[in-house]
Each structure stands twice: as structure tokens, then as C-alpha cells.
Scaffold this active site. Structure first.
Site, PDB file in Angstrom:
ATOM      1  N   LYS A  34       9.017  10.090  18.978  1.00 61.68           N
ATOM      2  CA  LYS A  34       7.882   9.923  18.070  1.00 61.68           C
ATOM      3  C   LYS A  34       7.782   8.484  17.588  1.00 61.68           C
ATOM      4  O   LYS A  34       6.694   7.889  17.559  1.00 61.68           O
ATOM      5  CB  LYS A  34       8.034  10.846  16.860  1.00 61.68           C
ATOM      6  CG  LYS A  34       6.851  10.763  15.895  1.00 61.68           C
ATOM      7  CD  LYS A  34       7.153  11.339  14.527  1.00 61.68           C
ATOM      8  CE  LYS A  34       7.822  10.298  13.639  1.00 61.68           C
ATOM      9  NZ  LYS A  34       7.723  10.634  12.198  1.00 61.68           N
ATOM     10  N   ARG A  60       2.438   7.334   7.289  1.00 59.90           N
ATOM     11  CA  ARG A  60       2.670   5.918   7.045  1.00 59.90           C
ATOM     12  C   ARG A  60       2.374   5.047   8.265  1.00 59.90           C
ATOM     13  O   ARG A  60       1.788   3.965   8.143  1.00 59.90           O
ATOM     14  CB  ARG A  60       4.120   5.712   6.598  1.00 59.90           C
ATOM     15  CG  ARG A  60       4.458   4.264   6.338  1.00 59.90           C
ATOM     16  CD  ARG A  60       5.874   4.080   5.831  1.00 59.90           C
ATOM     17  NE  ARG A  60       6.161   2.672   5.638  1.00 59.90           N
ATOM     18  CZ  ARG A  60       5.768   1.953   4.601  1.00 59.90           C
ATOM     19  NH1 ARG A  60       5.043   2.508   3.658  1.00 59.90           N
ATOM     20  NH2 ARG A  60       6.075   0.671   4.503  1.00 59.90           N
ATOM     21  N   CYS A  62       6.415  10.268   4.591  1.00 59.93           N
ATOM     22  CA  CYS A  62       7.525  10.829   3.820  1.00 59.93           C
ATOM     23  C   CYS A  62       7.683  10.102   2.490  1.00 59.93           C
ATOM     24  O   CYS A  62       7.516   8.889   2.404  1.00 59.93           O
ATOM     25  CB  CYS A  62       8.838  10.706   4.601  1.00 59.93           C
ATOM     26  SG  CYS A  62       9.016  11.894   5.941  1.00 59.93           S
ATOM     27  N   ARG A 107       9.115   1.985  -0.068  1.00 63.16           N
ATOM     28  CA  ARG A 107       8.716   1.545   1.269  1.00 63.16           C
ATOM     29  C   ARG A 107       7.498   0.628   1.200  1.00 63.16           C
ATOM     30  O   ARG A 107       6.427   0.944   1.715  1.00 63.16           O
ATOM     31  CB  ARG A 107       8.443   2.754   2.176  1.00 63.16           C
ATOM     32  CG  ARG A 107       9.589   3.727   2.216  1.00 63.16           C
ATOM     33  CD  ARG A 107       9.316   4.953   3.054  1.00 63.16           C
ATOM     34  NE  ARG A 107       9.524   4.690   4.466  1.00 63.16           N
ATOM     35  CZ  ARG A 107       9.412   5.626   5.412  1.00 63.16           C
ATOM     36  NH1 ARG A 107       9.091   6.862   5.090  1.00 63.16           N
ATOM     37  NH2 ARG A 107       9.623   5.335   6.670  1.00 63.16           N
ATOM     38  N   PRO A 108       7.621  -0.551   0.564  1.00 58.04           N
ATOM     39  CA  PRO A 108       6.459  -1.406   0.339  1.00 58.04           C
ATOM     40  C   PRO A 108       5.908  -1.995   1.633  1.00 58.04           C
ATOM     41  O   PRO A 108       6.586  -2.068   2.653  1.00 58.04           O
ATOM     42  CB  PRO A 108       7.017  -2.507  -0.573  1.00 58.04           C
ATOM     43  CG  PRO A 108       8.471  -2.568  -0.236  1.00 58.04           C
ATOM     44  CD  PRO A 108       8.867  -1.151   0.059  1.00 58.04           C
ATOM     45  N   ASP A 112       4.823  -5.112   1.721  1.00 61.53           N
ATOM     46  CA  ASP A 112       4.884  -6.563   1.546  1.00 61.53           C
ATOM     47  C   ASP A 112       5.228  -7.286   2.844  1.00 61.53           C
ATOM     48  O   ASP A 112       4.671  -8.354   3.139  1.00 61.53           O
ATOM     49  CB  ASP A 112       5.930  -6.936   0.481  1.00 61.53           C
ATOM     50  CG  ASP A 112       5.593  -6.386  -0.891  1.00 61.53           C
ATOM     51  OD1 ASP A 112       4.667  -5.566  -0.977  1.00 61.53           O
ATOM     52  OD2 ASP A 112       6.259  -6.763  -1.864  1.00 61.53           O
ATOM     53  N   LYS A 154      13.867  -9.209   5.338  1.00 61.68           N
ATOM     54  CA  LYS A 154      14.738  -8.082   5.665  1.00 61.68           C
ATOM     55  C   LYS A 154      14.206  -7.437   6.936  1.00 61.68           C
ATOM     56  O   LYS A 154      13.029  -7.566   7.277  1.00 61.68           O
ATOM     57  CB  LYS A 154      14.808  -7.067   4.519  1.00 61.68           C
ATOM     58  CG  LYS A 154      13.492  -6.402   4.188  1.00 61.68           C
ATOM     59  CD  LYS A 154      13.653  -5.396   3.047  1.00 61.68           C
ATOM     60  CE  LYS A 154      14.483  -4.200   3.460  1.00 61.68           C
ATOM     61  NZ  LYS A 154      14.519  -3.132   2.429  1.00 61.68           N
ATOM     62  N   SER A 190      12.656  -4.947   9.386  1.00 63.21           N
ATOM     63  CA  SER A 190      11.675  -3.868   9.277  1.00 63.21           C
ATOM     64  C   SER A 190      11.157  -3.526  10.661  1.00 63.21           C
ATOM     65  O   SER A 190      10.576  -4.384  11.338  1.00 63.21           O
ATOM     66  CB  SER A 190      10.508  -4.286   8.373  1.00 63.21           C
ATOM     67  OG  SER A 190       9.435  -3.362   8.481  1.00 63.21           O
ATOM     68  N   VAL A 191      11.355  -2.276  11.067  1.00 62.32           N
ATOM     69  CA  VAL A 191      10.874  -1.845  12.375  1.00 62.32           C
ATOM     70  C   VAL A 191       9.350  -1.865  12.409  1.00 62.32           C
ATOM     71  O   VAL A 191       8.728  -2.410  13.325  1.00 62.32           O
ATOM     72  CB  VAL A 191      11.407  -0.443  12.718  1.00 62.32           C
ATOM     73  CG1 VAL A 191      10.804   0.058  14.031  1.00 62.32           C
ATOM     74  CG2 VAL A 191      12.925  -0.464  12.828  1.00 62.32           C
TER      75      VAL A 191
END
Length: 430
Positions: free
Chosen positions: A22, A102, A126, A131-132, A134, A172, A174-175
Site C-alpha cells: 500500500k 493523509r 490515522c 504529523r505536520p 511543514d 528530519k 520523512s517518507v
């Protein structure tokens, strides 16, 4: 509303086919917005999130056709889906669609890259922490985009002539933001270099698909990715990689219940860390010609401490499942969650089954017990919901899991796959 009923006590033996991932399928589908040609994706799972994204893409003008086949009773669908977006008819992704998932927010990258503008609702999905967005905003701003938040929407516009390549370092990992930057930069003017990029297999899968479409990308799978923008992308045919989270989930189900199961159509390289952790817990895992064999017969479950980390570390999406397994370990284990700040919502539900878990900030202490007892429990999110199913496989009596729409977002016909291997699992409707 559907619920899942599990009667514990049966071992698992047989073959479980692993579906397409998924977390790979969603960005691949969104990439169809980047070209006016047809993008054909094979091995697309039949999931609620996939169907929701199909509706969202249709809203933007993507014509979608699905070919499915079912080779034998009970086997997972293997779907080939064709996406053709001759013209983007709407650059707005409305709240009523985006709020349900999301990942649908990721359309902002291709819309900006191809049309130069986008109006996208802030995302849903979820309820795991804040989970911003930014990182998405800052990354696209680095490519020259103007971003403004107004009334729950992000209004984005590219400079005249399109997005511009840049060097950008994510503060940071982030996928999702890496996915968006990959897609947007593929059509940007000049060269983009992304530092501290996500290294997950799903990012590599997207890069491979974009390259097949004509993108120029180097370094996917490392922390530095270089994209040389092109003026247009063409169609392609691409197979979605196997779902490593589903692989790990069923491996943990076998570890919990005991038995001997072949996970078909997957590979160990997708989740080496999690498989090594299961070996430490006393599970035998080996490669086969068709996938992975997972065996636990007789020996008890050993306690193992884990810390969730970005790939290649232990996946946060397997944390809840591993916690369920540790509730039956022969000792005390600790789980430290470093990715999301609110991903222990399953603890109180596991406690209803008799688990002994205490929390201290982002760390959980799990004291293994000799027995769990079935009870009504409630799913709180996608991965937490399947942890309750895993616990129910060994709980005495009947475990009833409600709010299973969370499961349907990420697991293709879970009850059927488990039942074929001997579990007593069924879906019931009120």
C-alpha cells in the site's frame, strides 16, 4: 458495522500470499498526474485507501481502468490498474476527499509540477500524533513554490516557467515528503539534490517508476538523491513491490500462534531488521523459491528490546504487532517509539486481553504473561488494529475487534488469509 471475531488457540500452517505494498502503491498512483500518457501499475492491492485515492485522482481528471484476476478461491487479487491523465481538469483537492486519507495530500507535488498551481486540503488518515505538513511546505518552497495556508487549505503556486531545482536538506527524515519532492523535482528546471532523504524501499520503488517514465534520478535508497529535471514524462509499466509491513505482520502472527507458514511473493531484503529481531525472539526464518518460510514450533517467545527508526531500522509500522508478540514473551521487553509521538494507543486495548504493559514517555515496558483472555476490543488505527488480531490468535476464548475499517485501509482480506492457514477468524456484521 463490521467486526472481526477471533477464536484463539490454533496454530498457523500453510501459504499466505503477500499483496502489493500500500505504501508504495499510493505514491505510484499519484505519479500518474505527472504525465499525459498511460501509467500501468501491476500488483495493486485492493484496499480502502487505494479506492479512496482512485476517487481523488478521478476528481483531477485521471481516467482509471482496473483489470483483476483471481487464480483460485481465496487467493489475493492481483490487479493491474491503468491511469491516464490527458488533462488535469481540477487542481483543487477538496477537504471531503483528502480528509479521509493523509497520503492524498501528496498530489500537491505533481499538481504544482505539471500545472503550476494547487489548492489542497490539509490531510487526514490515522490519528497518530500531529504529523505536520511543514516538511512538505518547506521542501516545495525550496523549489520556488509560494505556499499559503488559508481556511484549512494550502494554496500553492510555482514561479513563472515552473519549479526550479535546488539543494535541500530535510530537517528530519520523512517518507511522504521525500515522495513529494521526488515527483515535483522530476519536472523542475535544473538539478535538485535532496539531503537526509528517506531510504525506504517504497521511495526506491517510486524512483524506479519515475525513471521508467523518463525521469533522471540517482541515489534513491541512500540519504542523498539527485534529480535532473526534464520537460515531460511519458507513460510506463511498473510492478508494485511486495508489502514489507504485511510480510512482517504475518511473520509476527506465525511467531505468536506457532506453526509453519510460507509468505509467498515477498523477500527478506525489504525488512532485514524486523526479521533479525524475530530470529532473536526464537523464530526460524528462511528464504524459499517463492518467498519466506516462517516457523515457530515448541520453543517459547524470547523477550527482545526494539527502537523504531527510519529504514533500515525497525519500522514504526510494525511496532504495535511486535508489542502484541512480546505480551507472550518469557520475560520483560522494552519498545521505544521514535517516529511518532502518540503511537501507543493500542496499549489499553491489549491490556483488556490481559497484557501487562506500562508506559513512560515514548517507551513501553512489556512483561510477558502466560495467557491472554479474549475480550471485546476496539481498533484505534491501522497497525494497532492488526496487533489486536495477532493477540486474539492466542487469547483464550473469543476476541471481538470493532472499528475494523482501519484494517481495511491496509490489509487485503486479512481474515481470509489467516483462515486459510487454520486460524479461526471471521468478519461479522451487526
Amino acid at each position: 458495522m463490521d467486526r472481526i471475531r477471533i477464536t484463539g488457540g490454533n496454530k498457523l500452517n500453510g501459504v499466505i500470499p503477500i499483496s502489493g505494498a500500500k505504501n508504495a502503491a499510493l505514491p505510484l498512483m499519484i505519479a500518474s498526474l505527472l504525465t499525459s500518457d498511460t501509467l500501468t501499475l501491476e500488483n495493486v492491492p485492493h484496499l480502502a485507501d487505494v479506492e479512496q485515492l482512485i476517487r481523488i485522482l478521478g476528481n483531477h481528471g485521471v481516467d482509471i481502468s482496473v483489470n483483476g484476476r483471481r487464480e483460485s478461491q481465496g487467493e489475493a487479487y492481483s490487479r493491474t490498474v491503468h491511469f491516464t491523465c490527458r488533462t488535469i481538469v481540477d487542481t483543487t483537492a477538496p477537504y471531503e476527499l483528502v480528509s479521509k486519507m493523509r497520503a492524498s495530500f501528496w498530489v500537491i507535488g505533481p499538481l504544482l509540477a505539471r500545472e503550476g498551481r494547487a489548492r489542497v486540503s490539509l490531510p487526514g488518515g490515522c490519528a497518530i500524533g500531529t504529523r505536520p505538513v511543514d516538511l512538505f511546505i518547506e521542501g516545495l518552497q525550496a523549489l520556488g513554490a509560494t505556499m499559503e495556508i488559508d481556511g484549512g487549505y494550502i494554496n500553492a503556486s510555482a514561479p513563472k516557467g515552473g519549479l526550479i531545482g535546488a539543494v535541500y536538506t530535510f530537517p528530519k527524515v520523512s517518507v511522504g515528503a521525500t515522495h513529494v519532492m521526488l515527483m515535483a523535482a522530476s519536472l523542475a528546471r535544473g538539478t535538485t539534490v535532496i539531503h537526509n532523504a528517506a531510504r525506504e524501499p517504497e521511495v526506491v520503488d517510486l524512483a524506479h517508476c519515475l525513471i521508467a517514465m523518463g525521469a533522471k534520478i540517482e541515489g534513491a535508497g541512500t540519504s542523498t538523491i539527485t534529480i535532473e529535471g526534464v520537460t515531460s514524462l511519458s507513460g510506463a509499466r511498473h510492478r508494485v513491490l511486495p508489502d514489507r509491513i504485511e510480510t512482517g505482520t504475518y511473520a509476527m502472527a506465525v511467531a505468536m500462534a506457532g506453526g509453519d507458514v510460507v509468505l509467498e511473493g515477498t523477500r527478506a531484503s525489504l525488512l532485514d531488521n524486523a526479521l533479525d529481531t524475530l530470529r532473536l525472539a526464537g523464530v526460524t526464518i528462511s528464504d524459499t523459491d517463492t518467498g519466506l518460510r516462517v516457523v515457530r514450533n515448541g520453543n517459547g517467545i524470547q523477550p527482545v528490546d526494539i527502537v523504531t527508526e527510519p529504514f533500515p531500522g525497525f519500522p514504526t509500522d510494525l511496532q504495535a504487532q511486535f508489542m502484541a508478540l512480546m505480551t507472550r514473551s518469557q520475560g520483560v521487553s522494552h519498545i521505544t517509539e521514535t517516529i511518532f509521538e502518540n503511537r501507543f494507543m493500542h496499549v489499553q486495548e491489549l491490556a483488556r486481553l490481559g497484557a501487562k504493559i506500562s508506559l513512560s514517555g515514548q517507551m513501553a515496558r512489556i512483561e510477558g504473561v502466560t495467557r491472554l483472555k479474549g475480550a471485546p476490543v476496539m481498533a484505534t488505527d491501522l497497525r494497532a488494529s492488526v496487533s489486536l488480531v495477532i493477540a486474539g490468535l492466542v487469547a483464550e476464548g473469543e476476541t471481538m475487534v470493532s472499528r475494523v475499517y482501519h484494517l481495511d485501509r491496509g490489509f487485503e482480506r486479512l481474515e481470509e488469509k489467516l483462515t486459510r492457514c487454520g486460524a479461526l477468524v471471521e468478519r461479522v456484521s451487526d
